[in-house]
Write an enzyme that holds these catalytic residues in place. Sequence first.
Site, PDB file in Angstrom:
ATOM      1  N   LYS A   1      32.797 -20.276 -14.721  1.00  0.00           N
ATOM      2  CA  LYS A   1      33.757 -19.300 -13.719  1.00  0.00           C
ATOM      3  C   LYS A   1      35.461 -20.770 -14.340  1.00  0.00           C
ATOM      4  O   LYS A   1      34.675 -21.699 -14.606  1.00  0.00           O
ATOM      5  CB  LYS A   1      33.592 -19.714 -12.130  1.00  0.00           C
ATOM      6  CG  LYS A   1      34.249 -18.957 -11.028  1.00  0.00           C
ATOM      7  CD  LYS A   1      33.856 -17.522 -11.108  1.00  0.00           C
ATOM      8  CE  LYS A   1      34.242 -16.952  -9.395  1.00  0.00           C
ATOM      9  NZ  LYS A   1      34.049 -14.889  -9.332  1.00  0.00           N
TER      10      LYS A   1
ATOM     11  N   ASP B   1      38.713 -12.085 -10.604  1.00  0.00           N
ATOM     12  CA  ASP B   1      38.382 -12.785  -8.803  1.00  0.00           C
ATOM     13  C   ASP B   1      39.255 -12.306  -8.068  1.00  0.00           C
ATOM     14  O   ASP B   1      40.319 -11.679  -8.669  1.00  0.00           O
ATOM     15  CB  ASP B   1      37.962 -14.245  -9.238  1.00  0.00           C
ATOM     16  CG  ASP B   1      36.923 -14.344  -7.648  1.00  0.00           C
ATOM     17  OD1 ASP B   1      35.948 -13.994  -7.457  1.00  0.00           O
ATOM     18  OD2 ASP B   1      37.075 -15.071  -7.122  1.00  0.00           O
TER      19      ASP B   1
HETATM   20  P1  NDP Z   1      41.017 -10.040  -3.759  1.00  0.00           P
HETATM   21  O1  NDP Z   1      42.259 -11.034  -4.095  1.00  0.00           O
HETATM   22  O2  NDP Z   1      41.142  -8.536  -4.542  1.00  0.00           O
HETATM   23  O3  NDP Z   1      40.832 -10.049  -1.805  1.00  0.00           O
HETATM   24  C1  NDP Z   1      40.309 -11.166  -1.720  1.00  0.00           C
HETATM   25  C2  NDP Z   1      40.979 -10.730  -0.029  1.00  0.00           C
HETATM   26  O4  NDP Z   1      40.837 -11.115   0.647  1.00  0.00           O
HETATM   27  C3  NDP Z   1      42.174 -10.070   0.172  1.00  0.00           C
HETATM   28  O5  NDP Z   1      42.032  -8.828   1.456  1.00  0.00           O
HETATM   29  C4  NDP Z   1      42.443 -11.952   0.887  1.00  0.00           C
HETATM   30  O6  NDP Z   1      43.565 -11.547   1.572  1.00  0.00           O
HETATM   31  C5  NDP Z   1      41.658 -12.213   1.989  1.00  0.00           C
HETATM   32  N1  NDP Z   1      41.480 -13.802   0.889  1.00  0.00           N
HETATM   33  C6  NDP Z   1      41.387 -14.221   0.668  1.00  0.00           C
HETATM   34  N2  NDP Z   1      40.968 -15.514   0.409  1.00  0.00           N
HETATM   35  C7  NDP Z   1      41.103 -15.645   2.050  1.00  0.00           C
HETATM   36  C8  NDP Z   1      41.669 -16.905   3.029  1.00  0.00           C
HETATM   37  N3  NDP Z   1      40.515 -17.852   2.245  1.00  0.00           N
HETATM   38  N4  NDP Z   1      41.034 -16.369   4.168  1.00  0.00           N
HETATM   39  C9  NDP Z   1      41.104 -14.876   4.255  1.00  0.00           C
HETATM   40  N5  NDP Z   1      41.612 -13.976   3.266  1.00  0.00           N
HETATM   41  C10 NDP Z   1      40.981 -14.232   2.238  1.00  0.00           C
HETATM   42  O7  NDP Z   1      39.216 -10.693  -4.061  1.00  0.00           O
HETATM   43  P2  NDP Z   1      38.376  -9.209  -4.731  1.00  0.00           P
HETATM   44  O8  NDP Z   1      38.414  -8.499  -4.040  1.00  0.00           O
HETATM   45  O9  NDP Z   1      38.128  -9.668  -5.861  1.00  0.00           O
HETATM   46  O10 NDP Z   1      37.102 -11.345  -3.635  1.00  0.00           O
HETATM   47  C11 NDP Z   1      36.224 -10.496  -3.074  1.00  0.00           C
HETATM   48  C12 NDP Z   1      35.306 -11.851  -2.521  1.00  0.00           C
HETATM   49  O11 NDP Z   1      34.430 -11.186  -3.648  1.00  0.00           O
HETATM   50  C13 NDP Z   1      35.749 -12.894  -3.264  1.00  0.00           C
HETATM   51  O12 NDP Z   1      34.934 -14.383  -2.485  1.00  0.00           O
HETATM   52  C14 NDP Z   1      34.911 -12.749  -4.861  1.00  0.00           C
HETATM   53  O13 NDP Z   1      34.674 -14.356  -5.181  1.00  0.00           O
HETATM   54  C15 NDP Z   1      34.379 -12.095  -4.737  1.00  0.00           C
HETATM   55  N6  NDP Z   1      33.634 -11.195  -5.774  1.00  0.00           N
HETATM   56  C16 NDP Z   1      34.525 -10.756  -6.292  1.00  0.00           C
HETATM   57  C17 NDP Z   1      33.763 -10.074  -7.230  1.00  0.00           C
HETATM   58  C18 NDP Z   1      34.936  -9.005  -8.385  1.00  0.00           C
HETATM   59  O14 NDP Z   1      34.687  -8.363  -9.003  1.00  0.00           O
HETATM   60  N7  NDP Z   1      36.492  -8.372  -8.230  1.00  0.00           N
HETATM   61  C19 NDP Z   1      32.337  -9.736  -7.830  1.00  0.00           C
HETATM   62  C20 NDP Z   1      32.074 -11.012  -7.345  1.00  0.00           C
HETATM   63  C21 NDP Z   1      32.276 -11.607  -5.507  1.00  0.00           C
HETATM   64  P3  NDP Z   1      45.315 -11.787   1.337  1.00  0.00           P
HETATM   65  O15 NDP Z   1      45.565 -10.256   1.207  1.00  0.00           O
HETATM   66  O16 NDP Z   1      46.021 -12.564   2.437  1.00  0.00           O
HETATM   67  O17 NDP Z   1      45.388 -12.969   0.234  1.00  0.00           O
END
Ligand code: NDP
Length: 449
Positions: free
Chosen positions: A122, A162
């Site tokens: 990662k 991510d």
């Molecule tokens: P994105 O950046 O596309 O979206 C993240 C979302 O979560 C946004 O809505 C963001 O809000 C919100 N967010 C992020 N950090 C915080 C925080 N500290 N407090 C509140 N809200 C938060 O990321 P992903 O959808 O890709 O990832 C989401 C989760 O899924 C993560 O845990 C990631 O590790 C996990 N994941 C992702 C994979 C992938 O293929 N993308 C694979 C496996 C797991 P804002 O818009 O305000 O930033």
Amino acid sequence: MDKIISVIRNKDPEQREFHQAVDEVLETVMPVLDKNPEYRQQAVLARITEPERVLMFRVPWMDDDAQVHVNRGFRVEMNSAIGPYKGGLRFHPSVNLGIIKFLAFEQVFKNSLTTLSMGGGKGGSDFDPKGKSDGEVMRFCQSFMAELFRHIGPNTDVPAGDIGVGAREIGYLFGMYKKLRNEFTGVLTGKSLNWGGSLIRPEATGYGTVYFAAEMLAVKGETLEGKTCLVSGSGNVAQYTTEKVVELGGKVVTLSDSSGYIYDEEGIDSEKLAFVQELKNIRRGRIAEYAETYPDVVYTPVDSTLDHNPLWDHKADCAFPCATQNEINEKDGENLIKNGVHLISEGANMPSVPAAVDMFVEHELLYAPGKAANAGGVAVSGLEMAQNSMRLSWPREEVDGRLKGIMKAIHRTCRDAGDQYGVSGNYVAGANIAGFVKVVNAMLDQGLV
Ligand code: NDP
């Protein structure tokens, strides 16, 4: 186990998320060590909790006003026993070495469960893409890759996206890698379709999380039809989780971002979801706008004085946390149970604190930890690598069919491991044990390296 945990804590006392991830895995794999005395003699716990390599580097970049900034870049190459390191890059101001180590550690077990040959890694940076112009993001990505390119390669280490790293960032990163190496290879996944990406990769994590939920429900003779669901986040994983829940007949009533959440009692249909995708992916706006656009929707801003997140305090059947780590605290866990939620499928990595996880297991909820439920993303990344190697692209139905098959297989593997070790129906223990045994046996086959 206590000795290993105290060594890890003393070595890196500030890496709290890493300690949390290690505690959870070690607690559940102790019966495996009891059955296999050579694991202790070979010090497998000490070996599997120490990264094979940690890279940390300076990332200087210039903003649109010619001001120079410096961020910190990371890549943790955790374990390559079953294949090249594989795992995403996260760009978010909260990123530090402890968070990247926790994610890399989880990734090892997740990748092991996918049935594909991928080790765990990662990376990322404390760079915040929010509010930056495309030019600033491009210059940052180019500077990040100007160091990372020496350490990665299609048979060595294959990063992906991510939080904060989507199609735009993968494009800039790939362009710089190609220029520096003078080769066009599958060094990153999550690429755009017309230059080596796979169909279904953007959808894979969200779809997979819902497929896993459907498998858990099927064991009880239930489906998602008519179920009310809470989803957090509004990024990649939340969007495609919502799409698949709606397709399977469920109703999604919440979405959030780091500023607040919306509650839409009527449910988020495909038209409203298209609005969210345009809002978050193209205009990069705030979820509050959803409530200004659709009637009878309640928007609640984040209130850091509260001891709980009100998003988790609504009557519902299922919950899909899809934002970030530790977003469900103990009080949120109590609220979910009180409100009738009986299924939790984690799209995010480690979104529930340990006390909440214990509660879900104790109350025998259908609870799928992220390393099993969200493995669909990396699984389709593995399929993207396979297509790149063959210089072919499979049709949408083929990739989706393979994704479904993989999620089914992961579900079966978790249940079988749980049954074998006397913890039937406990998906946390099942996922950890099955993921662990495969990696540890590969490490032992390959000698002390
Ligand atoms: P994105 O950046 O596309 O979206 C993240 C979302 O979560 C946004 O809505 C963001 O809000 C919100 N967010 C992020 N950090 C915080 C925080 N500290 N407090 C509140 N809200 C938060 O990321 P992903 O959808 O890709 O990832 C989401 C989760 O899924 C993560 O845990 C990631 O590790 C996990 N994941 C992702 C994979 C992938 O293929 N993308 C694979 C496996 C797991 P804002 O818009 O305000 O930033």
